[in-house]
Motif scaffolding. Structure first.
Motif, PDB file in Angstrom:
ATOM      1  N   LEU A 119       0.815  -1.225   0.000  1.00  0.00           N
ATOM      2  CA  LEU A 119       0.000   0.000   0.000  1.00  0.00           C
ATOM      3  C   LEU A 119       0.845   1.270   0.000  1.00  0.00           C
ATOM      4  O   LEU A 119       0.656   2.125  -0.862  1.00  0.00           O
ATOM      5  N   GLU A 148      -1.344   4.713   2.766  1.00  0.00           N
ATOM      6  CA  GLU A 148      -2.221   3.546   2.798  1.00  0.00           C
ATOM      7  C   GLU A 148      -3.622   3.880   3.304  1.00  0.00           C
ATOM      8  O   GLU A 148      -4.592   3.193   2.946  1.00  0.00           O
ATOM      9  N   HIS A 156      -6.811   2.454   1.426  1.00  0.00           N
ATOM     10  CA  HIS A 156      -7.728   1.612   2.197  1.00  0.00           C
ATOM     11  C   HIS A 156      -9.159   2.139   2.090  1.00  0.00           C
ATOM     12  O   HIS A 156     -10.106   1.371   1.909  1.00  0.00           O
ATOM     13  N   LEU A 163      -4.216  -3.427  -7.157  1.00  0.00           N
ATOM     14  CA  LEU A 163      -3.933  -2.095  -6.639  1.00  0.00           C
ATOM     15  C   LEU A 163      -3.166  -1.249  -7.653  1.00  0.00           C
ATOM     16  O   LEU A 163      -3.431  -0.046  -7.798  1.00  0.00           O
TER      17      LEU A 163
END
Length: 386
Positions: A19, A30, A34, A146
Motif C-alpha cells: 500500500l 495507505e 484503504h 492495486l
C-alpha cells in the motif's frame, strides 16, 4: 472452463508494504487507498472461492458484440441494451462462463474485476495488452489489482481528488452520476477517518529504484505502469522531459526515438526486447579498468618445438583502433540479435514454453549483457595508436 482453471490462481493477498509502495506513485498513503478499496470491493479482491471478485454487466457485453453474436447472447439472456433491465445474480461467474462461450474477449471486457472493480474494457488504460492478460494477472495477486487502481486514477485524472480528500469528486468520477444514491463519497470519508487511527506500515522508497517494465512491448497509445516505467528510464537517460504520467503520447514517442537513434538501434517508436536491452545497458554503471591490467603485456605463445610461435605477438594491449573495431563488430551483432528477437516476440510465433515472462526476460538480459559490454568500452588512457 479448464483453460481458465475456474478463475483460480495464486490469489495472493496484499502485503503490508504494497500500500505505501504503490500509493507513493501518486503521493498518497495507505489510509487513502484503504478508504477507496473498502468502498469499492469491501477490502478484498478475491471471493470465498479464491476467484477475483467480479460483476458481469450484460449491457456492456451487448455493446462489445458483433450483430450475429449479439442476437445469440440476447436470446440466451446474457446481453441487453440498457443497464438495469434485469437484477444481478448472487454469483456472476456462471453467466460469465456462458458469455465467454459466445465471445471470450467481449465477455471479459464486460466484467468488473478485483479490488477496484476495474471494467475489462479498460484493460489498456491500466497497462495490459488484452483483457485476458489483465484477468490472469488479477487471479495471481492483489498487488496487480492495486496497481491497476492507481493506473486508472492517473489515466482518468482522478488521483488529485484522492490526494486532496475530495471524496465527492472522486466518487462522481469513478462511479458515475449515481454515486450520491449509494453514498460512495460519504462511505469513503468514513473509511478514511477509521484508517487514520490505525498505525501505518513504515516504508521509505529507494532513491534509485526503477519499476520493472512488465510487458513484452510498449507501443504508441498505451497507458499505465509499463509506459510510466519506460518514461522514468528515458528521463534518467536525459531523453524525456515530460510528465511521468503513463501516457504514450507524442512527447514519449519523440523521446523513445531520440534514445533509439543515440543507441544506434532501429528507430521505430516501439520499445521491445532490443530497446529494453539498450536501455538497461545505458543505465548500467561503467566497469572500472585497473591500470595494471590494462598495461600488462601479453604472454608470448610457444611453438610446437618449444620456441616462440611464428605468428607475430602483441607486446601490450590492443590499440584503440583494434579495440574499436571489435566493439563495432560486437555492437552490430548485438543490434541484429536484438532486432530479430523483437520481431519474433512481436510476431507471437514462439511455442508457449518460450513466451513466459521469465524466458523473455532471460533472453532480453542476455542481449542486454552483450550490449552493456559493448557500450561500456573505453580505451585505456595510456594506449596510443600505432
Amino acid at each position: 472452463m479448464s483453460d481458465w482453471n475456474s478463475f483460480r490462481g495464486a490469489a495472493r493477498r496484499l502485503d503490508d508494504i504494497d500500500l505505501p509502495r504503490i500509493g507513493h506513485r501518486i503521493g498518497v498513503g495507505e489510509d487513502e487507498l484503504h478508504a477507496f478499496m473498502d468502498v469499492e470491493a469491501a477490502g478484498s479482491g478475491f471471493d470465498r472461492q479464491g476467484r477475483p471478485k467480479m460483476l458481469f454487466e450484460p449491457h456492456v457485453f451487448y455493446r462489445n458484440l458483433a450483430p450475429a453474436r449479439r442476437t445469440k447472447a440476447v436470446k440466451a439472456g446474457l446481453a441487453y441494451a440498457r443497464w438495469g433491465e434485469k437484477p444481478y445474480p448472487g454469483d456472476s461467474y456462471p453467466r460469465l462462463v456462458e458469455a465467454m462461450a459466445i465471445d471470450e474477449t467481449a465477455a471479459l471486457k464486460a466484467a468488473s474485476w478485483g479490488l477496484g472493480q476495474i471494467l475489462g474494457e479498460n484493460f489498456a488504460m491500466v497497462g495490459y495488452e488484452s483483457p485476458q492478460d489483465m484477468v490472469w494477472a488479477f487471479m495471481e495477486d492483489e498487488e496487480h489489482h492495486l496497481e491497476a487502481i492507481v493506473d486508472f486514477l492517473i489515466a482518468a485524472k482522478l488521483d488529485d481528488h484522492l490526494r486532496n480528500y475530495r471524496w465527492e469528486d472522486l466518487a462522481r468520477g469513478y462511479n458515475g452520476p449515481g454515486y450520491a444514491k449509494h453514498n460512495y463519497h460519504g462511505r469513503m470519508a468514513a473509511a478514511y477517518a477509521k484508517w487514520t487511527k490505525i498505525p501505518d506500515t513504515h516504508w521509505v522508497p529507494a532513491v534509485d529504484a526503477l519499476p520493472p517494465i512488465a510487458v513484452k512491448m510498449v507501443s504508441p497509445s498505451m497507458r499505465g505502469a509499463p509506459v510510466r516505467a519506460l518514461q522514468m528510464r528515458l528521463q534518467r537517460l536525459g531523453h524525456y522531459a515530460g510528465a511521468v504520467d503513463g501516457v504514450f503520447g507524442p512527447v514519449t514517442d519523440a523521446a523513445l526515438r531520440s534514445f533509439q537513434r543515440s543507441a544506434g538501434i532501429v528507430v521505430d517508436g516501439y520499445a521491445g526486447p532490443q530497446t529494453f536491452a539498450a536501455i538497461e545497458a545505458a543505465l548500467s554503471p561503467e566497469p572500472i579498468i585497473v591500470k595494471e591490467e590494462a598495461a600488462m603485456p601479453a604472454l608470448a605463445s610457444i611453438g610446437h618445438n618449444g620456441g616462440p610461435a611464428l605468428e607475430p605477438q602483441m607486446s601490450g594491449p590492443p590499440s584503440p583502433v583494434q579495440q574499436s573495431a571489435k566493439a563495432v563488430g560486437a555492437a552490430k551483432w548485438a543490434a541484429i540479435a536484438g532486432a530479430l528477437w523483437t520481431a519474433v516476440v512481436a510476431a507471437d510465433v514462439l511455442p508457449p514454453a518460450f513466451t513466459t515472462p521469465e524466458f523473455i526476460a532471460a533472453v532480453t538480459a542476455a542481449i542486454g549483457a552483450v550490449a552493456g559490454a559493448v557500450g561500456s568500452y573505453r580505451a585505456p588512457k595510456n594506449a596510443e595508436p600505432g
